[in-house]
Design an enzyme around this catalytic site. Structure first.
Site, PDB file in Angstrom:
ATOM      1  N   ARG A   1      -2.270  10.963   1.823  1.00  0.00           N
ATOM      2  CA  ARG A   1      -2.913  11.809   2.829  1.00  0.00           C
ATOM      3  C   ARG A   1      -3.625  12.966   2.139  1.00  0.00           C
ATOM      4  O   ARG A   1      -3.011  13.720   1.395  1.00  0.00           O
ATOM      5  CB  ARG A   1      -1.846  12.337   3.800  1.00  0.00           C
ATOM      6  CG  ARG A   1      -2.433  13.052   4.993  1.00  0.00           C
ATOM      7  CD  ARG A   1      -1.387  13.264   6.065  1.00  0.00           C
ATOM      8  NE  ARG A   1      -0.205  13.899   5.529  1.00  0.00           N
ATOM      9  CZ  ARG A   1       0.993  13.830   6.129  1.00  0.00           C
ATOM     10  NH1 ARG A   1       1.154  13.155   7.228  1.00  0.00           N
ATOM     11  NH2 ARG A   1       2.031  14.433   5.593  1.00  0.00           N
TER      12      ARG A   1
ATOM     13  N   ARG B   1      21.052  -2.563   3.100  1.00  0.00           N
ATOM     14  CA  ARG B   1      21.356  -1.472   2.189  1.00  0.00           C
ATOM     15  C   ARG B   1      22.239  -0.511   2.975  1.00  0.00           C
ATOM     16  O   ARG B   1      22.022  -0.289   4.174  1.00  0.00           O
ATOM     17  CB  ARG B   1      20.029  -0.807   1.807  1.00  0.00           C
ATOM     18  CG  ARG B   1      19.918  -0.134   0.495  1.00  0.00           C
ATOM     19  CD  ARG B   1      20.287  -0.879  -0.719  1.00  0.00           C
ATOM     20  NE  ARG B   1      20.536   0.130  -1.744  1.00  0.00           N
ATOM     21  CZ  ARG B   1      21.359   0.011  -2.748  1.00  0.00           C
ATOM     22  NH1 ARG B   1      22.062  -1.074  -2.927  1.00  0.00           N
ATOM     23  NH2 ARG B   1      21.511   1.002  -3.616  1.00  0.00           N
TER      24      ARG B   1
ATOM     25  N   ARG C   1      18.690  12.457  -0.705  1.00  0.00           N
ATOM     26  CA  ARG C   1      18.226  13.647   0.010  1.00  0.00           C
ATOM     27  C   ARG C   1      19.392  14.496   0.481  1.00  0.00           C
ATOM     28  O   ARG C   1      20.531  14.030   0.521  1.00  0.00           O
ATOM     29  CB  ARG C   1      17.320  13.282   1.181  1.00  0.00           C
ATOM     30  CG  ARG C   1      17.928  12.344   2.195  1.00  0.00           C
ATOM     31  CD  ARG C   1      16.894  11.984   3.261  1.00  0.00           C
ATOM     32  NE  ARG C   1      17.445  11.061   4.229  1.00  0.00           N
ATOM     33  CZ  ARG C   1      16.790  10.610   5.284  1.00  0.00           C
ATOM     34  NH1 ARG C   1      15.568  11.014   5.518  1.00  0.00           N
ATOM     35  NH2 ARG C   1      17.358   9.765   6.130  1.00  0.00           N
TER      36      ARG C   1
ATOM     37  N   GLU D   1      23.023  12.513   0.872  1.00  0.00           N
ATOM     38  CA  GLU D   1      22.920  11.103   1.255  1.00  0.00           C
ATOM     39  C   GLU D   1      22.775  10.237   0.001  1.00  0.00           C
ATOM     40  O   GLU D   1      21.855  10.436  -0.784  1.00  0.00           O
ATOM     41  CB  GLU D   1      21.694  10.953   2.157  1.00  0.00           C
ATOM     42  CG  GLU D   1      21.614   9.646   2.862  1.00  0.00           C
ATOM     43  CD  GLU D   1      20.430   9.639   3.841  1.00  0.00           C
ATOM     44  OE1 GLU D   1      20.322  10.538   4.703  1.00  0.00           O
ATOM     45  OE2 GLU D   1      19.608   8.716   3.727  1.00  0.00           O
TER      46      GLU D   1
ATOM     47  N   ARG E   1       0.849  -1.193   0.000  1.00  0.00           N
ATOM     48  CA  ARG E   1       0.000   0.000   0.000  1.00  0.00           C
ATOM     49  C   ARG E   1       0.888   1.247   0.000  1.00  0.00           C
ATOM     50  O   ARG E   1       2.043   1.187   0.430  1.00  0.00           O
ATOM     51  CB  ARG E   1      -0.954   0.006   1.195  1.00  0.00           C
ATOM     52  CG  ARG E   1      -0.328  -0.060   2.555  1.00  0.00           C
ATOM     53  CD  ARG E   1      -1.392  -0.120   3.633  1.00  0.00           C
ATOM     54  NE  ARG E   1      -1.929   1.207   3.941  1.00  0.00           N
ATOM     55  CZ  ARG E   1      -1.373   2.039   4.805  1.00  0.00           C
ATOM     56  NH1 ARG E   1      -0.273   1.719   5.451  1.00  0.00           N
ATOM     57  NH2 ARG E   1      -1.907   3.215   5.044  1.00  0.00           N
TER      58      ARG E   1
ATOM     59  N   ASP F   1      11.858   3.077  13.353  1.00  0.00           N
ATOM     60  CA  ASP F   1      12.059   4.513  13.543  1.00  0.00           C
ATOM     61  C   ASP F   1      12.468   4.741  14.991  1.00  0.00           C
ATOM     62  O   ASP F   1      12.331   3.850  15.833  1.00  0.00           O
ATOM     63  CB  ASP F   1      10.773   5.287  13.214  1.00  0.00           C
ATOM     64  CG  ASP F   1      10.606   5.447  11.710  1.00  0.00           C
ATOM     65  OD1 ASP F   1      11.616   5.711  11.030  1.00  0.00           O
ATOM     66  OD2 ASP F   1       9.470   5.304  11.217  1.00  0.00           O
TER      67      ASP F   1
ATOM     68  N   TYR G   1      13.300  -2.877  10.334  1.00  0.00           N
ATOM     69  CA  TYR G   1      13.335  -1.425  10.182  1.00  0.00           C
ATOM     70  C   TYR G   1      12.613  -0.773  11.359  1.00  0.00           C
ATOM     71  O   TYR G   1      11.470  -1.097  11.658  1.00  0.00           O
ATOM     72  CB  TYR G   1      12.695  -0.943   8.859  1.00  0.00           C
ATOM     73  CG  TYR G   1      12.848   0.542   8.805  1.00  0.00           C
ATOM     74  CD1 TYR G   1      14.041   1.103   8.390  1.00  0.00           C
ATOM     75  CD2 TYR G   1      11.865   1.382   9.318  1.00  0.00           C
ATOM     76  CE1 TYR G   1      14.248   2.468   8.453  1.00  0.00           C
ATOM     77  CE2 TYR G   1      12.059   2.749   9.390  1.00  0.00           C
ATOM     78  CZ  TYR G   1      13.257   3.275   8.947  1.00  0.00           C
ATOM     79  OH  TYR G   1      13.478   4.627   9.036  1.00  0.00           O
TER      80      TYR G   1
HETATM   81  C1  LIG Z   1      20.169   7.776   7.522  1.00  0.00           C
HETATM   82  C2  LIG Z   1      19.124   7.427   8.539  1.00  0.00           C
HETATM   83  C3  LIG Z   1      18.135   8.344   8.831  1.00  0.00           C
HETATM   84  C4  LIG Z   1      17.175   8.066   9.784  1.00  0.00           C
HETATM   85  N1  LIG Z   1      16.223   9.008  10.046  1.00  0.00           N
HETATM   86  C5  LIG Z   1      15.288   8.762  10.964  1.00  0.00           C
HETATM   87  C6  LIG Z   1      14.285   9.743  11.238  1.00  0.00           C
HETATM   88  O1  LIG Z   1      14.249  10.814  10.649  1.00  0.00           O
HETATM   89  N2  LIG Z   1      13.351   9.458  12.170  1.00  0.00           N
HETATM   90  C7  LIG Z   1      13.359   8.292  12.860  1.00  0.00           C
HETATM   91  O2  LIG Z   1      12.486   8.095  13.720  1.00  0.00           O
HETATM   92  N3  LIG Z   1      14.298   7.331  12.621  1.00  0.00           N
HETATM   93  C8  LIG Z   1      15.270   7.532  11.687  1.00  0.00           C
HETATM   94  N4  LIG Z   1      16.215   6.574  11.427  1.00  0.00           N
HETATM   95  C9  LIG Z   1      16.164   5.297  12.161  1.00  0.00           C
HETATM   96  C10 LIG Z   1      16.928   5.351  13.499  1.00  0.00           C
HETATM   97  O3  LIG Z   1      18.221   5.839  13.272  1.00  0.00           O
HETATM   98  C11 LIG Z   1      16.991   3.939  14.080  1.00  0.00           C
HETATM   99  O4  LIG Z   1      15.679   3.520  14.361  1.00  0.00           O
HETATM  100  C12 LIG Z   1      17.768   3.841  15.385  1.00  0.00           C
HETATM  101  O5  LIG Z   1      19.051   4.396  15.298  1.00  0.00           O
HETATM  102  C13 LIG Z   1      17.902   2.371  15.744  1.00  0.00           C
HETATM  103  O6  LIG Z   1      18.508   2.248  16.988  1.00  0.00           O
HETATM  104  P1  LIG Z   1      19.285   0.932  17.362  1.00  0.00           P
HETATM  105  O7  LIG Z   1      19.755   1.089  18.770  1.00  0.00           O
HETATM  106  O8  LIG Z   1      18.489  -0.253  17.007  1.00  0.00           O
HETATM  107  O9  LIG Z   1      20.535   0.888  16.360  1.00  0.00           O
HETATM  108  P2  LIG Z   1      21.779   1.862  16.244  1.00  0.00           P
HETATM  109  O10 LIG Z   1      21.390   3.270  16.471  1.00  0.00           O
HETATM  110  O11 LIG Z   1      22.437   1.493  14.962  1.00  0.00           O
HETATM  111  O12 LIG Z   1      22.688   1.410  17.468  1.00  0.00           O
HETATM  112  C14 LIG Z   1      23.367   0.163  17.446  1.00  0.00           C
HETATM  113  C15 LIG Z   1      24.682   0.379  18.189  1.00  0.00           C
HETATM  114  O13 LIG Z   1      25.339  -0.871  18.350  1.00  0.00           O
HETATM  115  C16 LIG Z   1      26.714  -0.676  18.091  1.00  0.00           C
HETATM  116  N5  LIG Z   1      27.313  -1.946  17.659  1.00  0.00           N
HETATM  117  C17 LIG Z   1      26.932  -2.725  16.603  1.00  0.00           C
HETATM  118  N6  LIG Z   1      27.739  -3.810  16.519  1.00  0.00           N
HETATM  119  C18 LIG Z   1      28.638  -3.704  17.519  1.00  0.00           C
HETATM  120  C19 LIG Z   1      29.745  -4.505  17.956  1.00  0.00           C
HETATM  121  N7  LIG Z   1      30.049  -5.654  17.350  1.00  0.00           N
HETATM  122  N8  LIG Z   1      30.481  -4.083  19.021  1.00  0.00           N
HETATM  123  C20 LIG Z   1      30.169  -2.927  19.665  1.00  0.00           C
HETATM  124  N9  LIG Z   1      29.130  -2.110  19.319  1.00  0.00           N
HETATM  125  C21 LIG Z   1      28.387  -2.519  18.252  1.00  0.00           C
HETATM  126  C22 LIG Z   1      26.750   0.348  16.964  1.00  0.00           C
HETATM  127  O14 LIG Z   1      28.017   0.980  16.916  1.00  0.00           O
HETATM  128  C23 LIG Z   1      25.630   1.302  17.397  1.00  0.00           C
HETATM  129  O15 LIG Z   1      26.113   2.284  18.244  1.00  0.00           O
HETATM  130  C24 LIG Z   1      17.189   6.822  10.462  1.00  0.00           C
HETATM  131  C25 LIG Z   1      18.173   5.887  10.162  1.00  0.00           C
HETATM  132  C26 LIG Z   1      19.126   6.174   9.187  1.00  0.00           C
HETATM  133  C27 LIG Z   1      20.180   5.140   8.871  1.00  0.00           C
END
Ligand SMILES: Cc1cc2nc3c(=O)[nH]c(=O)nc-3n(C[C@H](O)[C@H](O)[C@H](O)COP(=O)(O)OP(=O)(O)OC[C@H]3O[C@@H](n4cnc5c(N)ncnc54)[C@H](O)[C@@H]3O)c2cc1C
Length: 272
Positions: A78, A151, A183, A203, A74, A253, A251
């Site tokens: 909006r 990706r 973007r 990006e 889908r 946010d 995925y």
């Molecule tokens: C370009 C981009 C834009 C985004 N924009 C938005 C937005 O506008 N709004 C929104 O709501 N969300 C956005 N997101 C999504 C958001 O960034 C993620 O949902 C969030 O960061 C996920 O958190 P996380 O803790 O799961 O992973 P991460 O933030 O990736 O944290 C994982 C951590 O684990 C650490 N790690 C991994 N493997 C190891 C290892 N072997 N040893 C030690 N440390 C390790 C990494 O270094 C990292 O610090 C975006 C993501 C991207 C990539």
């Protein structure tokens, strides 16, 4: 509605909807075989060719006709004069950015930066009763069943000395296929910055290979099946919780990942 007005001159939701319906009727695939056919059925030509095709092809590094149809079941449309990307009533980022809020949360806690948990897994695992692992789940298990696909992204940062306002907004997306980036982020607008210069980041969506960062999981059928096998292994590791976008291969946010971390914390650490 602003987009529909710019595209077709439609002023009311009913006019815009009628236009979309008229365009959709031209594409009646009974069994769409790829993303292009599926999208044309969902929103018609104008929206698809202007806003979806080029952007999707850049994001995936594939032609829209090579991407499976199930990727877009889908497309949210909006019919309101509201340019926000999300529908959430509260939208923003922490004052000072995420680094500042995380630094405050970790005050007084020992941290080792630039340290790969997996480079000395046994030692780290012997240090605590409960561990939260937020890295790639397939890498944790030494790619036992094969690699999950991701990706990746590349950022090109520029300091623009001669302008204090490049695009008037924090994020502008470029949907055209010919523009190589997806973007441009202009960082100052996240905090209403008044600096004399401005910093932008372009990006680029890229193939994930050794040495690049795994940004987005690719939740297609093959990868979801593979993840399910890794998850079984993870579920047997009672003292380690696999969390976040890489640990759960999902995925997320920010609001969703924070909500998931908060609720996981209760169950993981409650009975310590
Ligand atoms: C370009 C981009 C834009 C985004 N924009 C938005 C937005 O506008 N709004 C929104 O709501 N969300 C956005 N997101 C999504 C958001 O960034 C993620 O949902 C969030 O960061 C996920 O958190 P996380 O803790 O799961 O992973 P991460 O933030 O990736 O944290 C994982 C951590 O684990 C650490 N790690 C991994 N493997 C190891 C290892 N072997 N040893 C030690 N440390 C390790 C990494 O270094 C990292 O610090 C975006 C993501 C991207 C990539």
């Amino acid at each position: 509605m602003n987009t529909f007005y710019q595209m077709w001159g439609t002023k009311t939701p009913a006019e815009a909807l009628a236009k979309i319906e008229e365009q959709k009727r031209k594409h009646n695939y009974t069994n769409p075989s790829n993303l292009e056919e599926q999208a044309l059925m969902l929103v018609g030509e104008d929206i698809y060719f202007k806003l979806i095709k080029g952007y999707t092809e850049k994001q995936w590094g594939l032609q829209a006709t090579e991407i499976p149809a199930f990727i877009i079941r889908r497309i949210p449309v909006r019919l309101r004069y509201d340019n926000n990307y999300f529908n959430d009533p509260y939208q923003g980022i922490p004052i000072g950015g995420y680094t500042a809020i995380i630094e405050k949360m970790l005050e007084g806690i020992e941290i080792q930066l630039n340290t790969d948990f997996l480079s000395d897994k046994n030692r780290f695992e012997s240090m605590a009763k409960k561990i939260v692992y937020t890295g790639e789940i397939d890498r944790y298990f030494d790619y036992k069943y094969g690699q999950l696909d991701y990706r990746s992204l590349r950022f090109e940062h520029q300091v623009l000395e001669n302008t204090d306002n490049f695009q008037g907004n924090a994020v502008v997306n470029y949907t055209e296929r010919e523009v190589p980036y997806t973007r441009i982020i202009e960082h100052k607008h996240f905090e209403f910055g008044e600096q004399k210069t401005t910093v932008i980041s372009k990006e680029y969506s890229e193939e994930y290979k050794d040495g690049t960062d795994p940004y987005y999981p690719i939740n297609d059928e093959r990868n979801n099946k593979l993840y399910a096998r890794y998850k079984k292994l993870a579920d047997n590791k009672k003292n380690i919780h696999f969390g976040g976008r890489l640990g759960e291969y999902k995925y997320y946010d920010m609001d969703k990942v924070i909500a998931s971390a908060l609720s996981s914390c209760e169950s993981i650490f409650n009975n310590l």
